[in-house]
Design a protein around this motif. Structure first.
Motif, PDB file in Angstrom:
ATOM      1  N   LYS A  20     -57.483  -5.779  27.528  1.00  0.00           N
ATOM      2  CA  LYS A  20     -57.795  -7.142  27.919  1.00  0.00           C
ATOM      3  C   LYS A  20     -57.956  -7.228  29.433  1.00  0.00           C
ATOM      4  O   LYS A  20     -57.211  -6.605  30.186  1.00  0.00           O
ATOM      5  CB  LYS A  20     -56.683  -8.099  27.470  1.00  0.00           C
ATOM      6  N   GLU A  21     -58.928  -7.999  29.853  1.00  0.00           N
ATOM      7  CA  GLU A  21     -59.184  -8.176  31.279  1.00  0.00           C
ATOM      8  C   GLU A  21     -57.991  -8.853  31.946  1.00  0.00           C
ATOM      9  O   GLU A  21     -57.406  -9.783  31.408  1.00  0.00           O
ATOM     10  CB  GLU A  21     -60.446  -9.011  31.459  1.00  0.00           C
ATOM     11  N   MET A  65     -51.888  -3.713  32.003  1.00  0.00           N
ATOM     12  CA  MET A  65     -52.948  -4.175  31.117  1.00  0.00           C
ATOM     13  C   MET A  65     -52.553  -3.919  29.663  1.00  0.00           C
ATOM     14  O   MET A  65     -51.935  -2.899  29.345  1.00  0.00           O
ATOM     15  CB  MET A  65     -54.273  -3.474  31.452  1.00  0.00           C
ATOM     16  N   LYS A  66     -52.924  -4.857  28.808  1.00  0.00           N
ATOM     17  CA  LYS A  66     -52.588  -4.752  27.399  1.00  0.00           C
ATOM     18  C   LYS A  66     -53.829  -4.431  26.563  1.00  0.00           C
ATOM     19  O   LYS A  66     -54.925  -4.897  26.878  1.00  0.00           O
ATOM     20  CB  LYS A  66     -51.959  -6.065  26.918  1.00  0.00           C
ATOM     21  N   LYS A  67     -53.613  -3.651  25.527  1.00  0.00           N
ATOM     22  CA  LYS A  67     -54.726  -3.250  24.680  1.00  0.00           C
ATOM     23  C   LYS A  67     -55.303  -4.456  23.946  1.00  0.00           C
ATOM     24  O   LYS A  67     -54.580  -5.357  23.523  1.00  0.00           O
ATOM     25  CB  LYS A  67     -54.274  -2.198  23.661  1.00  0.00           C
ATOM     26  N   VAL A 115     -52.643   0.699  38.341  1.00  0.00           N
ATOM     27  CA  VAL A 115     -52.988   0.081  37.064  1.00  0.00           C
ATOM     28  C   VAL A 115     -52.412   0.942  35.946  1.00  0.00           C
ATOM     29  O   VAL A 115     -52.701   2.146  35.864  1.00  0.00           O
ATOM     30  CB  VAL A 115     -54.515  -0.060  36.897  1.00  0.00           C
ATOM     31  N   ILE A 116     -51.584   0.323  35.101  1.00  0.00           N
ATOM     32  CA  ILE A 116     -50.966   1.018  33.977  1.00  0.00           C
ATOM     33  C   ILE A 116     -51.102   0.160  32.728  1.00  0.00           C
ATOM     34  O   ILE A 116     -51.486  -1.022  32.802  1.00  0.00           O
ATOM     35  CB  ILE A 116     -49.480   1.318  34.251  1.00  0.00           C
ATOM     36  N   ASP A 117     -50.786   0.754  31.567  1.00  0.00           N
ATOM     37  CA  ASP A 117     -50.760  -0.043  30.346  1.00  0.00           C
ATOM     38  C   ASP A 117     -49.318  -0.449  30.042  1.00  0.00           C
ATOM     39  O   ASP A 117     -48.398  -0.130  30.799  1.00  0.00           O
ATOM     40  CB  ASP A 117     -51.414   0.702  29.179  1.00  0.00           C
ATOM     41  N   ASP A 118     -49.125  -1.153  28.929  1.00  0.00           N
ATOM     42  CA  ASP A 118     -47.780  -1.657  28.622  1.00  0.00           C
ATOM     43  C   ASP A 118     -46.835  -0.571  28.139  1.00  0.00           C
ATOM     44  O   ASP A 118     -45.672  -0.849  27.828  1.00  0.00           O
ATOM     45  CB  ASP A 118     -47.857  -2.787  27.600  1.00  0.00           C
ATOM     46  N   GLU A 119     -47.311   0.690  28.082  1.00  0.00           N
ATOM     47  CA  GLU A 119     -46.445   1.812  27.765  1.00  0.00           C
ATOM     48  C   GLU A 119     -46.249   2.705  28.990  1.00  0.00           C
ATOM     49  O   GLU A 119     -45.836   3.856  28.881  1.00  0.00           O
ATOM     50  CB  GLU A 119     -47.026   2.624  26.605  1.00  0.00           C
TER      51      GLU A 119
END
Length: 254
Positions: free
Chosen positions: A83-84, A104-106, A28-32
């Motif tokens: 966001k889920e 996942m996006k903030k 699981v990572i974020d968009d950065e």
């Protein structure tokens, strides 16, 4: 003998098939491309039936073993301030499923959002904090009756069989961040309850729970209490009783 052996082999095959599990892995990572540590992953069947949950490790990786099924499974990824994310997994006989990176996006609209609902209720993006009044706790005699007296919307508390549900789903009960037994909740002295935190989407520390209620107690370093509970049948010499003694020192909530 031939029939006995055939029956035995068929029985073993059925047993093995019933015990089959599927390993689901991923990151699981974020968009950065930053790894998200302690992100919560929950597995559902038929959209509402909770199967199992876990959290990501220090590298953002997760492993989740679930029973193989002929129904579609739904993985729900959640992380504070994001966001889920939902991933559907189609039925498969594969022993393992690699999902790769879940991005996942903030959720900018929810970060640091605090809503004051009334004189004694505050809602944040992750929980509802309820501060009980003296009037609400006046007639409460244990933890369950105290939760019932708060009249939290969608929260159903039975003071008879000591069950509690939120929106018809079971609830994990904690005391100062620690999972509590039914007896510990029953033995709580209501007048020392500081507040009650309701986590409708669960907590990362307890991925197996859909909803968590954390009873925050006032920290005290002296004195003690003794609680006595008893039941007796008037028409027979049968009954049961329970005596509990505890001090009033609770660990500080971190």
């Amino acid at each position: 003998m031939k029939y006995i052996i055939s029956f035995f082999l068929a029985f073993v095959a059925c047993s093995l098939k019933g015990n089959n599990v599927q390993l689901i892995t991923g990151s699981v990572i974020d968009d950065e491309s930053n790894v998200l540590v302690n992100a919560t992953i929950r597995c559902f069947v038929d959209d509402t039936t909770f199967v199992k949950g876990t959290t990501t490790n220090s590298n953002g990786d997760f492993k989740l073993e679930v029973p193989q099924t002929d129904k579609m499974q739904r993985l729900v990824f959640s992380y504070l301030g994001y966001k889920e994310q939902v991933v559907n997994i189609q039925p498969s006989e594969e022993a393992s499923v690699r999902l790769g990176n879940i991005v996942m996006k903030k959720d900018i609209t929810q970060i640091h959002e605090v809503i004051v609902l009334g004189e004694n209720q505050v809602r944040t993006e992750e929980k509802l904090m309820v501060y009980p009044t003296k009037e609400e706790l006046r007639h409460a005699y244990d933890g369950y009756s105290a939760l019932d007296a708060l009249m939290v919307p969608e929260l159903s508390v039975s003071t008879f069989d000591h069950s509690i549900k939120y929106m018809n789903q079971t609830v994990l009960l904690c005391i100062n961040g620690r999972e509590a037994t039914q007896g510990e909740v029953r033995d709580l002295d209501a007048k020392y309850i500081k507040r009650v935190d309701l986590y409708p989407m669960g907590k990362p520390e307890f991925p197996q729970a859909n909803t968590v209620i954390d009873v925050i107690m006032k920290v005290r370093d002296y004195a003690g209490t003794v609680g006595v509970n008893a039941e007796q049948n008037f028409t027979s010499l049968e009954g049961d009783g329970r005596v509990n003694a505890q001090n009033l020192e609770y660990p500080a909530n971190l």
